[in-house]
Design a protein around this motif. Sequence first.
Motif, short mmCIF file in Angstrom:
data_model
loop_
_atom_site.label_atom_id
_atom_site.label_comp_id
_atom_site.label_asym_id
_atom_site.label_seq_id
_atom_site.Cartn_x
_atom_site.Cartn_y
_atom_site.Cartn_z
N VAL A 83 0.84 -1.19 0.00
CA VAL A 83 0.00 0.00 0.00
C VAL A 83 0.88 1.24 0.00
O VAL A 83 1.80 1.35 0.80
CB VAL A 83 -0.92 0.03 1.24
N THR A 84 0.60 2.17 -0.90
CA THR A 84 1.35 3.42 -1.00
C THR A 84 0.40 4.59 -0.78
O THR A 84 -0.73 4.56 -1.27
CB THR A 84 1.98 3.55 -2.40
N ASP A 85 0.85 5.60 -0.05
CA ASP A 85 0.05 6.80 0.15
C ASP A 85 0.10 7.69 -1.08
O ASP A 85 1.16 7.89 -1.66
CB ASP A 85 0.57 7.60 1.34
N LEU A 86 -1.05 8.21 -1.47
CA LEU A 86 -1.12 9.21 -2.52
C LEU A 86 -1.39 10.54 -1.84
O LEU A 86 -2.50 10.79 -1.38
CB LEU A 86 -2.26 8.89 -3.50
N LEU A 92 -8.72 16.61 -6.81
CA LEU A 92 -9.63 15.47 -6.91
C LEU A 92 -11.02 15.83 -6.40
O LEU A 92 -12.03 15.54 -7.05
CB LEU A 92 -9.07 14.28 -6.12
N SER A 93 -11.07 16.49 -5.23
CA SER A 93 -12.37 16.83 -4.66
C SER A 93 -13.17 17.71 -5.61
O SER A 93 -14.37 17.52 -5.79
CB SER A 93 -12.19 17.57 -3.32
N GLU A 94 -12.50 18.67 -6.25
CA GLU A 94 -13.19 19.56 -7.17
C GLU A 94 -13.72 18.78 -8.37
O GLU A 94 -14.85 18.99 -8.81
CB GLU A 94 -12.23 20.66 -7.66
N LEU A 95 -12.89 17.84 -8.87
CA LEU A 95 -13.33 17.02 -9.99
C LEU A 95 -14.56 16.19 -9.61
O LEU A 95 -15.53 16.11 -10.37
CB LEU A 95 -12.21 16.04 -10.38
N ASP A 108 -12.70 8.79 -0.79
CA ASP A 108 -11.84 7.72 -0.28
C ASP A 108 -11.45 6.88 -1.49
O ASP A 108 -12.09 5.90 -1.82
CB ASP A 108 -12.58 6.89 0.77
N LEU A 109 -10.39 7.30 -2.14
CA LEU A 109 -10.01 6.71 -3.42
C LEU A 109 -8.97 5.61 -3.22
O LEU A 109 -8.03 5.77 -2.44
CB LEU A 109 -9.42 7.80 -4.31
#
Length: 127
Positions: A83-86, A92-95, A108-109
């Motif tokens: 697992v890697t943090d992005l 993203l929220s605006e999209l 929660d992507l």
Amino acid sequence: MSVIQDSMLAILRENPGHFTAEQLLAMLRRTHHRASPATVYRNLDIFTREGKIRRVALADSPKFFEGNLTPHDHAVCLHCGQVTDLIALKGLSELVAGNIQGELISTDLTVNYICNDCAGKTGGEYH
Ligand SMILES: [Zn+2]
Ligand SMILES: [Zn+2]
């Protein structure tokens, strides 16, 4: 808070990354030799409810726990489960907000991918 709760929180806050309940139990047993799985599960539930830690649920994986409460999303390798943090998915929220009818509360992507190590090992099975 009990001594064992203090130790569990310290482990999660001092170790960056994502850990299963089993991994946390093993880490806890370095100092609390007789810690039980039930104690670990119960306290992880409590900490998650109280917002002291974050529970990360990923498809086809055990649940992970982490002490990093800064909002971020995750990428998981479908082959090895790493697992890697992005951290930097800005915008993203605006999209997302532009694609739903209503008020966006949170995102929660999870990004599913095959890491470079696994892509090499599997001889291109995923390509
Ligand atoms: Zn991998
Ligand atoms: Zn994370």
